[in-house]
Design a protein around this motif. Structure first.
Motif, PDB file in Angstrom:
ATOM      1  N   VAL A   1      -4.134   0.965   4.664  1.00  0.00           N
ATOM      2  CA  VAL A   1      -4.451  -0.062   5.374  1.00  0.00           C
ATOM      3  C   VAL A   1      -4.359   0.518   6.918  1.00  0.00           C
ATOM      4  O   VAL A   1      -3.576   1.231   7.260  1.00  0.00           O
ATOM      5  CB  VAL A   1      -3.718  -1.215   5.340  1.00  0.00           C
ATOM      6  CG1 VAL A   1      -4.054  -2.330   6.387  1.00  0.00           C
ATOM      7  CG2 VAL A   1      -3.546  -1.905   3.945  1.00  0.00           C
TER       8      VAL A   1
ATOM      9  N   LYS B   1      -9.028  -3.085   9.348  1.00  0.00           N
ATOM     10  CA  LYS B   1      -8.544  -4.326   9.782  1.00  0.00           C
ATOM     11  C   LYS B   1      -8.545  -4.441  11.268  1.00  0.00           C
ATOM     12  O   LYS B   1      -7.480  -4.018  12.040  1.00  0.00           O
ATOM     13  CB  LYS B   1      -7.358  -5.070   9.247  1.00  0.00           C
ATOM     14  CG  LYS B   1      -7.278  -5.059   7.613  1.00  0.00           C
ATOM     15  CD  LYS B   1      -6.144  -5.882   7.093  1.00  0.00           C
ATOM     16  CE  LYS B   1      -6.163  -5.719   5.518  1.00  0.00           C
ATOM     17  NZ  LYS B   1      -7.377  -6.401   5.091  1.00  0.00           N
TER      18      LYS B   1
ATOM     19  N   SER C   1       0.914  -1.220   0.088  1.00  0.00           N
ATOM     20  CA  SER C   1       0.003  -0.029  -0.186  1.00  0.00           C
ATOM     21  C   SER C   1       0.952   1.159   0.085  1.00  0.00           C
ATOM     22  O   SER C   1       2.118   1.214   0.104  1.00  0.00           O
ATOM     23  CB  SER C   1      -0.848  -0.178   1.368  1.00  0.00           C
ATOM     24  OG  SER C   1      -1.772  -1.138   1.321  1.00  0.00           O
TER      25      SER C   1
ATOM     26  N   ARG D   1     -10.114  -2.020   4.013  1.00  0.00           N
ATOM     27  CA  ARG D   1      -8.750  -1.433   4.055  1.00  0.00           C
ATOM     28  C   ARG D   1      -8.864  -1.115   6.004  1.00  0.00           C
ATOM     29  O   ARG D   1      -7.755  -0.849   6.459  1.00  0.00           O
ATOM     30  CB  ARG D   1      -8.938   0.002   3.533  1.00  0.00           C
ATOM     31  CG  ARG D   1      -8.791  -0.188   2.229  1.00  0.00           C
ATOM     32  CD  ARG D   1      -8.797   1.351   1.633  1.00  0.00           C
ATOM     33  NE  ARG D   1     -10.118   2.163   2.143  1.00  0.00           N
ATOM     34  CZ  ARG D   1     -10.331   3.228   1.323  1.00  0.00           C
ATOM     35  NH1 ARG D   1      -9.624   3.992   0.897  1.00  0.00           N
ATOM     36  NH2 ARG D   1     -11.830   3.671   1.463  1.00  0.00           N
TER      37      ARG D   1
END
Length: 481
Positions: A58, A248, A31, A246
């Motif tokens: 992320v 988590k 990313s 995206r």
């Protein structure tokens, strides 16, 4: 059939490779930015990146929810804010949290600290005379003004690191709080804000109280079932779709490797994530702990900046009773208990205004008292609190139905509540605390010079750190030590 030595070696290597691959989840495509932590600063940073067109991000959050130290707990059928509970308004500068609260139509109630002189109890029971408390409050205000004036003087020379603690300022002023009444008033003016004692707090960097001077002294207590954390969710909803991959959750970051090429982040469950940059919004307490290891180890200037700053603990202890026995009505919601031991169950608040008929009190403790209480059982804390309440209201009060004791200091994902600026910690050191190390950037209330310790500090710092990364990504203007 006998296997050759070469074949046995090959099979052993295959078994080893399979074991390694099963222990580590394959890394997804790199990313642009990994945001570590989904508290208010992390979410604000992620939204700022998204709005700037950097959408390959992320967000790794260690807990099952976003919000960080904006945290609610269900207690006795009500929502208790165990983290931040007030946001501030009415000041000369705009507070964006007020706008968010208004957009959410957040349910709040104003806290009134204006009648303390009629609600201050002696150590052995009984109220202090109003005139005596008024005099102590006036003396406390004069000490605070002296600290503000001294801070102005110390900050007038930007080349000088000369500083003094709040207690040191009192010695210069030749007025050191000594009686239980003087100490509880001083606690209200200092520890209740800084979460540490005056001898551990910098005059130069903690006076004046910028949050209150800038954003106002309207204390808006959040009494909404959605909680203060709904502000973080409101920000997240503006750029994260439901189930957005995206974000988590339950991803506990344990290792961050970094180089000129970027960062690799490993989590406790074996997942691996790669990016060009990382924005680390973990609390200072986490940075001071061994939860996250950094490879290579941070340079000495960064490690010293982290280790020498102070992580403080602020604890609100909630107690539910079968019926109320304390005064209610206008001008009664906050009351002091003056004790010879500094910070011993000093500031109480009932929640009858916020939750009529709830029969809930909470008492605030900070610093060493918070840590002491975290180490003991809830039963021991309940016994101590009841002893204090009996001193104030007599022996015939009922036993509590329940008690809630948050434990921020022992929680490995926070290791405290918020930061305090210690005496003689230089401005240069603070710049080191804010500064990135290669592609690893830092955000959170601990990086906000004016609003550290407040939700606004977390919010502003998230935006500022993200803008630093955006400049580096888009314009190659990269902040460096």
């Amino acid at each position: 059939m006998h296997l050759s030595a070469a074949m046995k070696l090959l099979l052993s290597l295959l078994v080893l490779l399979l074991a390694v691959s099963s222990a580590t989840v394959a890394a997804p495509p790199p990313s642009s930015v990994i945001v570590v932590g989904a508290g208010l600063s992390g979410i604000a940073a992620a939204k700022t990146l998204h709005d700037a067109g950097i959408k390959d991000i992320v967000i790794l959050e260690a807990t099952p929810k976003i919000g960080g130290r904006l945290s609610k707990v269900a207690f006795a059928g009500k929502t208790m804010e165990v983290g931040a509970c007030w946001y501030f308004g009415g000041g000369p500068q705009h507070n964006p949290l007020v706008d968010i609260a208004n957009s959410l139509k957040l349910n709040t109630y104003p806290t009134n600290f204006g009648n303390l002189s009629s609600n201050t109890y002696k150590q052995q029971g009984g109220l202090y005379p109003k005139a005596e408390v008024d005099a102590a409050l006036g003396a406390g205000a004069a000490r605070a003004q002296f600290c503000t004036n001294l801070s102005t003087t110390l900050n007038s020379n930007p080349r000088s690191d000369q500083d003094v603690s709040v207690m040191g300022a009192y010695l210069l002023y030749k007025q050191v709080p000594a009686t239980p009444l003087e100490m509880v008033v001083d606690y209200f003016n200092n520890d209740y804000i800084d979460a540490q004692a005056p001898q551990l707090t910098s005059v130069k960097h903690k006076y004046p109280r910028h949050e209150l001077v800038d954003h106002g002294v309207n204390f808006n207590y959040v009494k909404d079932p959605r909680g203060f954390e709904s502000m973080a969710y409101h920000i997240a909803d503006q750029f994260l779709k439901k189930g957005d991959p995206r974000l988590k959750l339950n991803k506990v970051v344990r290792e961050i490797s970094y180089s000129k090429k970027g960062v690799t982040v490993k989590t406790e469950d074996g997942s691996v994530f790669e990016a060009k940059f990382a924005i680390l919004s973990a609390s200072l307490g986490v940075l001071q702990s061994n939860l996250i290891s950094f490879k290579p180890e941070f340079p000495m200037w960064k490690r010293v900046a982290i280790s020498d700053f102070s992580m403080a603990t602020y604890t609100k202890i909630f107690i539910k009773f079968p019926h109320k026995f304390w005064p209610t009505g206008p001008g009664t919601e906050v009351f002091f208990y003056a004790h010879q031991h500094h910070g011993y169950y000093p500031i109480w608040k009932h929640l009858e205004n916020e939750y009529p008929g709830s029969n809930i009190l909470f008492v605030t403790v900070t610093g060493d008292e918070s840590i002491r209480i975290e180490k003991q059982s809830d039963e021991a804390t309940k016994a101590e609190a009841m002893e204090v309440l009996k001193k104030m209201f007599g022996n015939n009060i009922p036993n509590p139905d329940a008690i809630l004791v948050p434990r921020w200091w022992t929680n490995r994902f926070f290791k405290g509540s918020y930061v305090n600026w210690p005496p003689r910690y230089s401005h240069e050191q603070f710049q080191h605390l804010q500064a990135p190390v290669g592609p690893v950037y830092f955000t959170g209330e601990h990086t906000s010079e004016k609003y550290m310790g407040f939700a606004t500090g977390a919010y502003f710092s998230g935006i500022e750190s993200a803008n630093d990364v955006i400049k580096c990504l888009n314009r190659k203007i990269c902040r460096a030590h």
